[in-house]
Design a protein around this motif. Structure first.
Motif, short mmCIF file in Angstrom:
data_model
loop_
_atom_site.label_atom_id
_atom_site.label_comp_id
_atom_site.label_asym_id
_atom_site.label_seq_id
_atom_site.Cartn_x
_atom_site.Cartn_y
_atom_site.Cartn_z
N GLN A 43 0.84 -1.21 0.00
CA GLN A 43 0.00 0.00 0.00
C GLN A 43 0.87 1.26 0.00
OE1 GLN A 43 -2.87 -0.17 3.23
NE2 GLN A 43 -3.36 -2.30 2.73
N HIS A 46 2.59 1.60 -3.50
CA HIS A 46 1.69 1.58 -4.66
C HIS A 46 1.81 2.85 -5.50
CE1 HIS A 46 -1.69 0.36 -7.07
NE2 HIS A 46 -2.24 1.56 -6.87
N ASN A 47 2.18 2.67 -6.77
CA ASN A 47 2.28 3.74 -7.76
C ASN A 47 3.25 4.87 -7.39
OD1 ASN A 47 0.51 2.59 -9.65
ND2 ASN A 47 -1.28 3.49 -8.65
N GLN A 48 4.19 4.59 -6.54
CA GLN A 48 5.19 5.60 -6.16
C GLN A 48 6.38 5.52 -7.12
OE1 GLN A 48 4.84 7.94 -3.73
NE2 GLN A 48 2.76 7.12 -3.56
N PRO A 49 6.86 6.66 -7.62
CA PRO A 49 7.98 6.63 -8.56
C PRO A 49 9.28 6.09 -7.95
CG PRO A 49 7.39 8.90 -7.99
CD PRO A 49 6.35 8.01 -7.37
#
Length: 185
Positions: A43, A46-49
């Motif tokens: 979590q 999630h979608n973190q660069p």
């Protein structure tokens, strides 16, 4: 540390340090043994660069790149192993750190309120009994200052800073005491 380097949190639990790594511009990796922790870490990343990999396992996992980390953190978990296990983890940390990399971890001192409340074995490793209250059933290694230096010797790491932190809880009746150890390769 160079921006964007890999940072590893050993036993990341809630994922709070993974987030902190990314806040500082580091690529966040983590190892965890518990499924619940893996879910929390997923979590957070999630979608973190700057999301790295989350690995279910310990520091000997084959997906951890040798000399691939500028920073390694082990907070609140390395002292849950007996001395041989701690020493092995420190040798693994040395192999995972890139040249000039640093690691930070904490170890329990003898001044913890529940030190000695149980059965010792192997040496310096205690199985805590009912007198340790919420820590009952836990297994902890407790070290004095000289033992910290002995532990690091021969691991491929060098102590750069050693500090001690003491916190008191429950109306000052319970002392929690840690060595805070910064090492470099």
């Amino acid at each position: 540390l160079p921006a964007d380097c890999n940072a590893l949190d050993m036993g990341f639990g809630s994922g709070q340090h993974l987030k902190l790594f990314m806040d500082f511009g580091l690529r966040a990796w983590g190892t965890e043994l518990l499924d619940h922790g893996m879910d929390l870490g997923a979590q957070v990343l999630h979608n973190q660069p700057l999301a790295g990999k989350l690995i279910k396992g310990d520091l000997d996992h084959p997906d951890l790149p040798s000399h691939g980390f500028g920073c390694i953190l082990s907070w609140g978990c390395i002292f849950l192993k007996p001395l041989d296990g701690i020493r092995e983890s420190l040798q693994q940390i040395a192999g995972l750190l890139s040249p000039g990399g640093r690691a930070l971890f904490n170890l329990r001192t003898h001044d913890n309120w529940f030190y000695g409340l149980g059965t010792e074995g192997p040496e310096r490793y205690w199985l805590l009994d009912h007198r340790a209250g919420p820590y009952s059933g836990g297994k902890y290694t407790f070290l004095n200052e000289a033992e910290v230096f002995e532990l690091i010797e021969g691991t491929g790491l060098e102590i750069e800073n050693l500090e001690r932190t003491d916190w008191w809880k429950n109306q000052l009746s319970e002392r929690h005491s840690w060595w805070v150890v910064q090492v470099g390769r």
